[in-house]
Design an enzyme around this catalytic site. Structure first.
Site, PDB file in Angstrom:
ATOM      1  N   GLY A  11      50.136  39.178  43.102  1.00 16.94           N
ATOM      2  CA  GLY A  11      49.232  40.463  42.861  1.00 16.94           C
ATOM      3  C   GLY A  11      49.997  41.556  43.602  1.00 16.94           C
ATOM      4  N   ARG A  21      61.311  52.088  46.589  1.00 20.78           N
ATOM      5  CA  ARG A  21      62.033  53.216  46.617  1.00 20.78           C
ATOM      6  C   ARG A  21      63.143  53.187  47.820  1.00 20.78           C
ATOM      7  NH1 ARG A  21      60.975  57.642  50.074  1.00 20.78           N
ATOM      8  NH2 ARG A  21      61.660  59.736  49.381  1.00 20.78           N
ATOM      9  N   SER A  22      62.456  52.598  48.851  1.00 13.96           N
ATOM     10  CA  SER A  22      63.371  52.573  50.060  1.00 13.96           C
ATOM     11  C   SER A  22      64.667  51.571  49.792  1.00 13.96           C
ATOM     12  CB  SER A  22      62.601  52.046  51.286  1.00 13.96           C
ATOM     13  OG  SER A  22      63.521  51.819  52.393  1.00 13.96           O
ATOM     14  N   ARG A  72      52.461  36.640  37.641  1.00 13.37           N
ATOM     15  CA  ARG A  72      52.850  35.044  38.345  1.00 13.37           C
ATOM     16  C   ARG A  72      53.470  34.217  37.264  1.00 13.37           C
ATOM     17  NH1 ARG A  72      49.513  35.578  42.601  1.00 13.37           N
ATOM     18  NH2 ARG A  72      47.479  37.092  42.151  1.00 13.37           N
ATOM     19  N   SER A  73      54.425  33.127  37.675  1.00 10.66           N
ATOM     20  CA  SER A  73      55.207  32.534  36.849  1.00 10.66           C
ATOM     21  C   SER A  73      54.989  31.153  37.049  1.00 10.66           C
ATOM     22  CB  SER A  73      56.663  32.981  37.025  1.00 10.66           C
ATOM     23  OG  SER A  73      57.611  32.386  36.118  1.00 10.66           O
ATOM     24  N   ASP A 103      52.338  34.813  49.986  1.00  8.99           N
ATOM     25  CA  ASP A 103      52.976  33.530  50.169  1.00  8.99           C
ATOM     26  C   ASP A 103      53.548  32.733  49.103  1.00  8.99           C
ATOM     27  OD1 ASP A 103      50.688  32.936  49.193  1.00  8.99           O
ATOM     28  OD2 ASP A 103      49.837  31.575  50.754  1.00  8.99           O
ATOM     29  N   THR A 125      50.509  42.260  50.143  1.00  8.18           N
ATOM     30  CA  THR A 125      49.206  41.583  49.721  1.00  8.18           C
ATOM     31  C   THR A 125      48.004  42.234  50.395  1.00  8.18           C
ATOM     32  OG1 THR A 125      47.908  39.811  49.749  1.00  8.18           O
ATOM     33  CG2 THR A 125      49.773  39.765  51.334  1.00  8.18           C
ATOM     34  N   ASP A 127      45.135  41.190  51.147  1.00  7.18           N
ATOM     35  CA  ASP A 127      44.496  40.373  51.855  1.00  7.18           C
ATOM     36  C   ASP A 127      44.669  40.223  53.184  1.00  7.18           C
ATOM     37  OD1 ASP A 127      42.831  39.789  49.619  1.00  7.18           O
ATOM     38  OD2 ASP A 127      43.794  37.823  49.236  1.00  7.18           O
ATOM     39  N   ASP A 129      46.717  38.196  54.833  1.00 10.44           N
ATOM     40  CA  ASP A 129      46.228  36.635  54.880  1.00 10.44           C
ATOM     41  C   ASP A 129      47.847  36.084  55.356  1.00 10.44           C
ATOM     42  OD1 ASP A 129      47.848  36.944  52.585  1.00 10.44           O
ATOM     43  OD2 ASP A 129      46.625  35.560  51.459  1.00 10.44           O
ATOM     44  N   MET A 169      37.508  41.816  48.413  1.00  6.79           N
ATOM     45  CA  MET A 169      38.283  40.568  48.104  1.00  6.79           C
ATOM     46  C   MET A 169      38.582  39.893  49.655  1.00  6.79           C
ATOM     47  SD  MET A 169      41.101  41.893  45.201  1.00  6.79           S
ATOM     48  CE  MET A 169      40.755  41.949  43.366  1.00  6.79           C
ATOM     49  N   ARG A 171      39.068  35.655  49.500  1.00  8.44           N
ATOM     50  CA  ARG A 171      38.624  34.454  49.365  1.00  8.44           C
ATOM     51  C   ARG A 171      38.707  33.689  50.653  1.00  8.44           C
ATOM     52  NH1 ARG A 171      36.794  32.788  45.249  1.00  8.44           N
ATOM     53  NH2 ARG A 171      37.548  34.415  43.822  1.00  8.44           N
ATOM     54  N   ARG A 211      12.106  50.245  62.523  1.00 10.13           N
ATOM     55  CA  ARG A 211      12.335  51.200  63.285  1.00 10.13           C
ATOM     56  C   ARG A 211      12.784  52.440  62.533  1.00 10.13           C
ATOM     57  NH1 ARG A 211      17.616  48.509  64.472  1.00 10.13           N
ATOM     58  NH2 ARG A 211      19.304  49.916  64.023  1.00 10.13           N
ATOM     59  N   LYS A 213      14.714  52.328  59.623  1.00 14.48           N
ATOM     60  CA  LYS A 213      16.143  52.585  58.991  1.00 14.48           C
ATOM     61  C   LYS A 213      15.994  52.359  57.419  1.00 14.48           C
ATOM     62  CE  LYS A 213      20.725  51.083  59.931  1.00 14.48           C
ATOM     63  NZ  LYS A 213      21.513  50.114  60.735  1.00 14.48           N
ATOM     64  N   GLU A 222      34.768  37.714  49.116  1.00 14.14           N
ATOM     65  CA  GLU A 222      34.279  37.208  48.132  1.00 14.14           C
ATOM     66  C   GLU A 222      34.492  35.559  48.171  1.00 14.14           C
ATOM     67  OE1 GLU A 222      37.457  37.759  45.111  1.00 14.14           O
ATOM     68  OE2 GLU A 222      39.029  37.540  46.468  1.00 14.14           O
TER      69      GLU A 222
END
Length: 319
Positions: A11, A21-22, A72-73, A103, A125, A127, A129, A169, A171, A211, A213, A222
């Site tokens: 992703g 670039r760096s 993705r491969s 990962d 990523t 996430d 994670d 996002m 999961r 009160r 709100k 998700e």
């Protein structure tokens, strides 16, 4: 080492372009040739490779996505596909690879390292994670995107006296929900790391309404059930009209924050330095605001720790 390749896989994440670039400019500064590999590991298999120069990465530091594109491969996971990739690396004379992704991408990089191709990984990523690093490239930009959405949704929710579930996002990792919920002042934050109590959410809505709100913002990762079903249950138990907003892939796009650009630039520079120093099989990361590197195997085995203290602060501040 005189020839380096760079690719992005999995992703996309805001800040990938800053890292590319760096990598490119540091390689050229160090008198190394640099090849951009398009479409991730698929591009490595199919030879979608072209040499890059200073102009190749002009005016991309502020752009989201990845100029090298990503994919993705499944083929790369097969023996035949992996051998094709190795042959392409040798044909182009690439002596080392810098690989950006999460990962799954890191596991592919480890295979290349084990096959004798020097590799350095950069965590990208939204996430957040990956347990070995405090933050991954793209995470804070995604959080800013969600906080902006929370602010807009609060305006309309207040106008109509509604509750609103905002699905983000994450999961298996609730960091986007946690950070954006706290920063956005959400009344309820629902994440996979903490058991979900629908009655607690409903009690907050009722107490808030009593009160005076006029809104109730619920940020939902998700991975926790169906947002529309949660919304229907809240309506049944509280009588509050409840709308659902699923942000989806809007969280992956947009201009990267200054922090994402900074850590991406630092990691890209360090990745080239490590390759030129003869290092391989390393993952870069951030710990206590310092740049670190560790073996990919070790990095992949570090369990992600949820910040329960931050979650508790969110609960306290939303009473």
């Amino acid at each position: 080492m005189k020839t380096i390749g760079v690719l992005t896989s999995g992703g996309d994440a805001p800040g990938m372009n800053a890292a590319i670039r760096s990598v490119v400019r540091t390689s050229i500064y160090q008198n190394a040739r640099i090849f951009g590999i398009k479409q991730g590991y698929n591009g490595l298999i199919n030879g979608e490779i072209e040499e890059m120069n200073l102009s190749s990465v002009a005016d991309i530091i502020h752009r989201g996505g990845t100029m090298l594109r990503s994919a993705r491969s499944d083929e790369f996971t097969t023996k035949a596909g992996f051998n094709k990739a190795l042959n392409v690396v040798r044909v182009f004379g690439i002596e080392g690879l810098i690989i950006l992704g999460g990962d799954g991408t890191f596991r592919g990089a480890k295979k290349l390292h084990d096959a004798g191709i020097p590799t350095i990984c950069i965590p990208c990523t939204i996430d957040n994670d990956m347990g070995y690093t405090d933050y991954t490239i793209g995470f804070f930009t995604a959080v800013e995107t969600v906080v902006d959405a929370i602010s807009k949704i609060r305006d309309t929710s207040t106008s109509h006296g509604r509750a609103n579930i905002i699905e983000v996002m994450g999961r298996e990792c609730g960091d986007i929900a946690l950070y954006s919920g706290l920063a956005g002042g959400a009344e309820s934050i629902i994440v996979p790391e903490v058991e979900f109590d629908i009655d607690e959410v409903c009690r907050k809505i009722i107490h808030g309404r009593n009160r005076g709100k006029l809104h109730h913002i619920i940020v939902l990762a998700e991975g926790i059930g169906n947002a529309y079903e949660v919304g229907r249950e809240i309506e049944e138990k509280t009588g509050a009209e409840t709308k659902v907003t699923i942000l989806g892939h809007i969280q992956r796009g947009g201009t990267p924050t200054a922090y994402d650009r900074i850590i991406a630039s630092k990691m890209g520079n360090k990745a080239v330095e490590l390759l030129l120093a003869g290092e391989s099989g390393k993952a870069l990361g951030i710990k206590c605001n310092q740049l670190i590197s560790m073996d990919i195997d070790e990095a992949l085995n570090v369990k992600k720790e949820f910040d329960k203290g931050m979650y508790d602060i969110g609960r306290i501040l939303s009473i």
